[in-house]
Design an enzyme around this catalytic site. Structure first.
Site, short mmCIF file in Angstrom:
data_model
loop_
_atom_site.label_atom_id
_atom_site.label_comp_id
_atom_site.label_asym_id
_atom_site.label_seq_id
_atom_site.Cartn_x
_atom_site.Cartn_y
_atom_site.Cartn_z
N ASP A 74 33.90 9.02 30.35
CA ASP A 74 33.85 10.18 30.50
C ASP A 74 34.19 11.27 29.41
OD1 ASP A 74 33.86 12.60 32.41
OD2 ASP A 74 35.93 12.73 32.11
N ASP A 128 39.71 10.51 33.77
CA ASP A 128 40.88 11.15 34.05
C ASP A 128 41.01 12.11 35.00
OD1 ASP A 128 39.68 13.09 32.59
OD2 ASP A 128 41.34 13.25 31.28
#
Length: 835
Positions: free
Chosen positions: A323, A569
């Site tokens: 990501d 996250d």
């Protein structure tokens, strides 16, 4: 969440009228329990006392390393030797005890590391008591507590919603439904779910073991070896060994007692010698020790391993999905420019709108936090907000109804330009140009109608663009080296982000990611899984990826045979983390991501990932090495046992001989080899890959040793007086062959591996040279003809093993090359043609 004027933050506007979470304070919110009420509930035992453990208890560790099936077998055999004597034939019993102590000590060290890291990574929910908000440990929550929620927070106990402001809960981990559920006051929330948008508070109605997901959470956080290809393979091998031990033991006893008419105690000793070496008990121990040390090493790098199989899974990873935000870039951003688009709105007015929007969200994401820093709340004095629409990764925008100082009420949206604007809009060209520079662009737009209409519609319509907010992301300095490591190790790195594809590609390009120049807009990916898998396999950078698409992309890669690691996250990463072979979460990430990830990087450093992957490869690669040693011993032991039964000769070895050979050629070397560096990517078919060498090596070792033994019996006369010389010749052959096997397994040879082999050789020379050890082990070389014959048999077997070692790997299917490895081969070919 409700806001007061002038940017001062106040609590939620919509509040349940009569919930048990305490009285409603003067500011229009529940105050939660009082200190006296909390103490009363603690006294009644109404606390969230679920024991969350990151590892086994001390008692479980001791029982797990001592009370095993194989220790039971070895213990019985040791007890037999204690009865028939002498004690020196029971050395294997002390080796088993020593091995168990090593396993206990290493796992206790791992437990200490895991438990300390688990405390660091433990969630601390925010609880409101006496009108004040406090972070508390999960175990300190009591029945009736008022627990506040925001994006990314995990619901830790069951309860009833008391306050809500656009609160959206993802219950996919409980129900399997990916769509978030909007929660209003009075609705129930279940432990194990998490917040994807909005905020609110709920009253705890079930705590401790009564909570819905309490048992699931406890099981998920345990130190375990379940669902491990490695462990399952070893279990199959050990069951096969037990199956062979039963007929072998019966045959040996009958052969020694009835055919050879041996002394009863002597027959028992030689039968034990033939059986005890069939058990590769050290393989189980070495596996546990290697895993435990891997956990300790990662723990020192602030890596929390929540599930032990993650160590094995890391070794098999050939694709890592990253990501962008929080992984390649740091969490923070900076506003670098503001371009006003609406001629009727000047820059001062737009600044006030942005300041009011920032003040309306009590839990801003990274983009809005940068806007708040640039346009603080005091720049919107006199502005008020009503209904708000929190940012959602699925929507890609947020919004609020703002009332200006003169009473004018308008609906404002802030989000992705390519989502808010229709295709072909004139402003999208300018946005694309900014994205190519790696900048992040948000559109501020005014919507016609109330926010409720916007919330209900699939896509906002009738928008008036007001301004472009341009933000610059902070790149992680360690990211280029980390991506370079993955490329060198043949691991394909793929950036999967919800941001604009061109912008993501520009960021990845700055970091040197191969393929970043061809970013893919995930909205254009084919729906068919096969075609999607091909597109995802070929691409390197993907933008505008929805949370559900992240999950589908992970599944598509897995359908092509890839082992996928996923990092993230944010709450939008949870579904993909859950489905990936290995989920890696940042320690500063949302509680939801930390809950589903197998690995948590507590130091929030992307640079730790190479250490994580390398540790997994070291553990699995080395276990495969040492498994060859143990199983070669098992194969030649089985061969010798049945050869003795078939030829009706005395078994050539006593238990003390087997102990000496195992210690010098297997046990001690295996311990060091299991801890050595190893960068090779783990391959599938563990059992097949190990047996491809162990079977031919074991048969050759057994045949050569038994052949030497028969020759020695013929040479020395095959009497009780010559038995020691016959055994010594067979022992010499078996030792040299086993040392040769160790040399093959230990390659490529480094200085310390050569030193290890030389040390083992020296130990054997001393054992047959020093008078005391000669008497202890009953080993004595007699003459020169048979010792030279023994050496010649070992050399002949070694040459054949070298040939087998080169042929056998071709018979086992290998993994397909990754895209990175294919590209590296093409680059080398081009370089060769150029040269």
């Amino acid at each position: 969440m409700s806001q007061g004027s002038g940017g001062g933050r106040t609590p939620v506007t919509r509040i349940a009228e009569e919930q048990p979470g305490g009285a409603i304070g003067g500011e229009g919110r529940h105050t939660g329990l009082t200190a006296a009420e909390v103490a009363e509930r603690v006294a009644r035992g109404e606390v969230n006392d679920v024991p969350v453990r990151a590892s086994r208890s001390v008692g479980e560790i001791i029982r797990g390393n001592v009370f095993t099936l194989f220790n039971a077998i070895m213990g019985v055999l040791f007890a037999v030797i204690l009865v028939v004597g002498p004690l020196k034939d029971g050395l294997f019993g002390f080796v088993v005890l020593f091995n168990a102590l090593i396993g206990i000590i290493q796992e206790l060290r791992a437990k200490k590391t895991l438990d300390s890291l688990a405390v660091i990574g433990e969630s601390r929910p925010t609880v409101r008591r006496d009108g004040q908000s406090h972070e508390v440990a999960t175990g300190d929550i009591v029945l009736g507590d008022l627990i506040e929620l925001g994006p990314g927070d995990k619901v830790v106990v069951d309860g009833v919603v008391t306050e809500s402001d656009g609160l959206e809960i993802d219950e996919s981990l409980l129900t399997g439904e990916a769509d978030p559920v909007v929660k209003q006051p009075g609705d129930t929330v279940m432990s194990g779910s998490f917040v994807v948008a909005g905020g609110g508070a709920f009253t705890a109605t079930k705590v401790g073991r009564q909570a819905y997901a309490a048992q699931l959470a406890e099981e998920a956080s345990r130190f375990t070896l379940v669902n491990s290809e490695l462990r399952n393979g070893i279990a199959k091998i050990l069951k096969f060994c037990i199956a062979l031990m039963i007929p072998a033991s019966i045959g040996l006893v009958l052969s020694q007692l009835l055919v050879q008419r041996a002394d009863t105690f002597e027959a028992i000793r030689r039968t034990v010698a033939g059986i005890v070496v069939m058990v590769p008990e050290g393989l189980v121990l070495i596996t546990s020790v290697a895993f435990a040390i891997g956990v300790i090493r990662l723990g020192r790098k602030q890596c929390l391993v929540q599930e032990l199989p993650a160590i094995e899974g890391l070794a098999r990873v050939d694709v890592v999905c990253l990501d962008k935000t929080g992984t390649l870039t740091e969490g923070g951003m900076d506003v670098t420019d503001l371009r006003v688009l609406d001629s009727g709105s000047g820059e001062p007015y737009v600044r006030q709108v942005l300041a009011a929007l920032g003040a309306s969200d009590p839990r801003p994401n990274a983009s809005l936090a940068a806007i708040i820093d640039a346009y603080p709340a005091d720049g919107a004095e006199g502005w008020q907000h009503g209904e708000t629409l929190p940012f959602s990764s699925a929507r890609k925008y947020s919004g609020a109804e703002l009332t200006e100082p003169d009473g004018t009420r308008r609906t404002w949206l802030l989000g992705a330009p390519d989502v808010l604007l229709p295709p072909g809009h004139t402003q999208l060209g300018a946005v694309d140009e900014l994205n190519t520079q790696g900048l992040r662009v948000l559109l501020l737009a005014r919507a016609d109608g109330p926010l409720e209409d916007v919330r209900a519609s699939a896509a906002p319509e009738a928008l008036t663009p007001a301004a472009l907010v341009i933000l610059e992301q902070r790149l992680r300095p360690e990211a280029p080296d980390t991506l370079r490591y993955f490329a060198e190790q043949g691991v394909d790195a793929k950036v999967i982000s919800g941001d604009n594809a061109v912008s993501v590609g520009a960021v990845a390009g700055k970091l040197g990611l191969r393929g970043a120049e061809s970013p893919v807009d995930a909205r254009e990916l084919p729906q068919d899984q096969q075609r999607m898998a091909e597109a995802v396999e070929d691409g390197a950078v993907f933008g505008r990826v929805s949370p559900q698409q992240k999950r589908e992309m992970v599944g598509a890669l897995q359908s092509k045979g890839h082992n996928v690691a996923m990092t993230g996250d944010g709450v939008n990463d949870v579904l993909a983390l859950k489905d990936a072979d290995i989920g890696v979460s940042m320690g500063s990430g949302s509680e939801a991501t930390r809950a589903v990830a197998q690995i948590v990087l507590l130091n929030n450093s992307f640079a730790t990932l190479p250490d994580v992957v390398a540790e997994g490869r070291r553990v699995i690669g080395n276990i495969e090495r040492v498994a060859n040693l143990f199983l070669t011993k098992t194969v030649y032991s089985v061969f010798l046992a049945f050869a003795v039964i078939a030829t009706q000769v005395p078994y050539p070895f006593l238990p003390r001989h087997s102990t000496l050979l195992s210690a010098l050629t297997i046990g001690t070397p295996a311990f060091f080899l299991a801890l050595a560096p190893n960068k090779e990517r783990a391959r599938p078919y563990f059992v097949r890959r190990v047996l491809r060498l162990a079977i031919p090596f074991g048969i050759l070792a057994g045949a050569a040793t038994f052949g030497t033994y028969l020759l020695a019996r013929a040479h020395y006369g095959a009497t009780d007086a010559t038995r020691e010389a016959e055994t010594t010749a067979a022992t010499l052959t078996l030792f040299l062959i086993a040392l040769w096997v160790l040399t093959i397994i230990a390659r490529p040879l480094s200085w310390w591996r050569v030193g290890l082999i030389a040390t083992m050789f020296t130990g054997f020379v001393l054992a047959i040279s020093i008078p005391f050890t000669q008497d202890f082990f009953e080993l004595q070389l007699v003459g020169t003809q048979m010792p030279l014959t023994a050496i010649g048999m070992a050399v002949a077997a070694g040459v054949i093993m070298e040939i087998a070692a080169r042929i056998a790997p071709k018979k086992v299917p290998d993994l397909p090359k990754s895209v990175t490895e294919q590209q590296q081969e093409q680059d080398r070919e081009k370089a060769g043609q150029t040269a």
